[in-house]
Design an enzyme around this catalytic site. Structure first.
Site, PDB file in Angstrom:
ATOM      1  CB  SER A 228      -0.950  -0.059   1.205  1.00  0.00           C
ATOM      2  OG  SER A 228      -2.000   0.845   1.067  1.00  0.00           O
ATOM      3  CG  ASP A 454      -6.039  -3.007  -3.813  1.00  0.00           C
ATOM      4  OD1 ASP A 454      -6.657  -2.194  -3.103  1.00  0.00           O
ATOM      5  OD2 ASP A 454      -4.920  -3.463  -3.503  1.00  0.00           O
ATOM      6  CG  HIS A 484      -5.448  -2.811   0.452  1.00  0.00           C
ATOM      7  ND1 HIS A 484      -5.054  -2.170  -0.706  1.00  0.00           N
ATOM      8  CD2 HIS A 484      -4.793  -2.174   1.463  1.00  0.00           C
ATOM      9  CE1 HIS A 484      -4.220  -1.199  -0.414  1.00  0.00           C
ATOM     10  NE2 HIS A 484      -4.037  -1.183   0.899  1.00  0.00           N
TER      11      HIS A 484
END
Length: 515
Positions: A228, A454, A484
């Protein structure tokens, strides 16, 4: 109250728990004139995470034996004045389970945010990385401003309870004024409580900390696994130190070409797609979906719930009520991972019957609130890093003009993500740039893994990151999945490609697709 929502699903650990002290700052501590690259770390048994790290017990022993160890590394407060005041950065490691002759070095992890504690996060995923531990010491850290590393503080627990209950989708002038006033109060509290730190928590500062860490750990190159926001941090590191990049993997990839508005709009589209997939999954099961007769009916009922909560909150976790803002945050949190879809279904079913407790617990997880009412500092750190990084500042008039575009991207989440853009308005520190520079000519290959489903870092960002890193540097791999990130999906194709590169240096062919 949603902002850019780059939080790593490490918060899922806190979600599972929910559903079943003054920290060190900065100052002159005698290290001013020392060469910080020569410091020796004192590794000891890790204490229990403190409030700013999210609390909870000390890390459990490693799956195949051994203990987690923690240490403190000194770094300059201001990298433009490396001989000046220092700060303490908290590190955690698990020594390699393999032989010293097979050891490659340290593999440094960042689990996203910005604002996630790596010291609390790495043990949560210990089993996921046991294969990698056969050739690496697994290392993570609290980036500056986070957890035990010179943490940024803003409002107290009681103030944060009120802050996250406020109406984050103002409908009229009075509500807009209140929303802006609350945002300004939060930002002023950050300045009052953390003024000295705010200019020095940019991603470029954290990247320089990682290069110091590399040297202190004794590695010639930085081996890295970022998730991320951690992909943005890794990209900035590669830009600053391309010749020092070792084997690196980026998963759940941030689009480095976007400004905050574009990122928020992309997330509106991404979370709407995740909601669509959630609704389709519910009605496709052999048993009747308990929250709707069709995918559209599921979404219509959720929209009606949120609309009703705007004026009539329902009981949440006593004594708090589930407001529209809290319910929206809870739904967003559950959409980070397909593992939470059943929990979301149950939470919605209860909410339709007047019980908002599950959705509120999901919201608490999103916002870093423990079951005892204490908040970690992830939201404060998220705001401080994001506002120090990003130059654009948006006002209410601008957001109002953009609302139709955001609503078109997501009828359910568009408003909240659009209004989140004012979070850096009147911030004490100017933003550094419109978007990060991750160009890294001369770097070793970096494996860039994108997930087509995602919600938080939409799939298109992986291609943008690979292109921005440069020809011969960014190598894109696609995972056709949900949630995610990709590596923690346990998909054997993804894990085989990632492990093959990190352990054996085998770069998969660009354009590899895993299903």
């Amino acid at each position: 109250m949603p902002r850019l929502l780059r939080l790593r699903a490490a918060a899922l650990t806190a979600t599972a728990v929910l559903l079943s002290a003054v920290l060190g700052g900065c100052g002159d501590d005698g290290a001013k004139n020392e060469d910080l690259t020569q410091q020796q770390l004192s590794w000891k048994a890790c204490p229990a995470p403190d409030e700013a790290q999210g609390g909870g017990p000390a890390p459990s022993p490693l799956p195949k034996g051994g203990e987690w160890q923690c240490a403190t590394m000194k770094a300059p407060l201001d990298w433009n004045d490396p001989k000046g005041d220092t700060i303490d950065l908290e590190l955690i490691r698990a020594r390699t389970s393999g032989s010293e002759s097979e050891r490659i070095g340290s593999l440094i992890f960042n689990f996203g945010g910005p604002g996630s504690s790596g010291v609390a996060g790495l043990p949560s995923f210990g089993e996921d990385f046991e294969t990698l531990r056969t050739r690496y010491d697994l290392v993570s850290f609290d980036p500056r401003g986070v957890g035990r590393s010179a943490p940024v503080f803003c409002e107290n627990d009681q103030q944060l309870d009120a802050y996250f209950q406020q109406d984050a989708t103002p409908d009229d002038a009075s509500e807009r004024t209140e929303f802006v006033d609350n945002t300004e109060d939060f930002n002023q509290a950050c300045e009052q409580n953390s003024e000295k730190k705010l200019p020095h928590v940019r991603t470029t500062d954290a990247a320089r900390d990682m290069d110091l860490m590399r040297q202190v750990l004794g590695d010639n190159r930085l081996h890295y696994f970022g998730f991320s926001y951690g992909t943005e941090l890794g990209g900035v590191y590669a830009h600053l130190f391309p010749k020092r990049v070792g084997r690196a993997v980026f998963d759940a990839v941030v689009d480095p070409t976007q400004n905050p508005e574009q990122s928020s709009l992309g997330q509106a589209e991404g979370f709407q797609l995740a909601l669509d997939n959630f609704a389709e999954d519910c009605v496709s099961k052999t048993e009747k979906c308990p929250i709707g007769d069709s995918a559209q009916d599921v979404k219509n009922r959720i929209a009606a719930l949120l609309n009703n909560l705007d004026s009539k909150p329902i009981p949440g976790v006593f004594p708090r009520e589930l407001t529209q803002s809290a319910a929206t945050s809870g739904i967003l949190q559950a959409l980070y991972s397909q593992d939470l879809w059943e929990t979301l279904t149950e939470g919605l079913k209860q909410a339709y019957d007047g019980d908002g407790s599950i959705l509120m617990l999901l919201s608490d997880s999103m916002n870093g609130r423990s079951k005892n009412g204490e908040y970690d500092n992830s939201v404060a750190a998220f705001t401080a890093v994001s506002c120090a990084d990003a130059k654009p500042r948006y006002d209410t008039a601008y957001v109002q003009r953009k609302l139709p575009e955001f609503r078109a991207a997501s009828p359910l989440f568009g408003d909240s993500l659009a209004w989140g853009m004012i979070g850096c308005t009147d911030w004490a520190v100017p933003g550094a740039a419109d978007h990060p520079d991750v160009s890294a000519p001369g770097s070793a290959p970096i494996l860039v893994v994108g997930n087509t489903g995602d919600p938080a870092t939409p799939y298109e960002g992986a291609r943008k990151m690979a292109d921005a890193l440069g020809k011969g540097v960014g190598v894109e791999l696609t995972y056709r999945g949900q949630g995610h990130g990709a590596y923690d999906s346990k998909n054997t194709c993804v894990q085989g490609a990632v492990n093959g590169y990190l352990l054996d240096g085998k770069v998969p062919p660009a354009g590899t697709v895993c299903t």
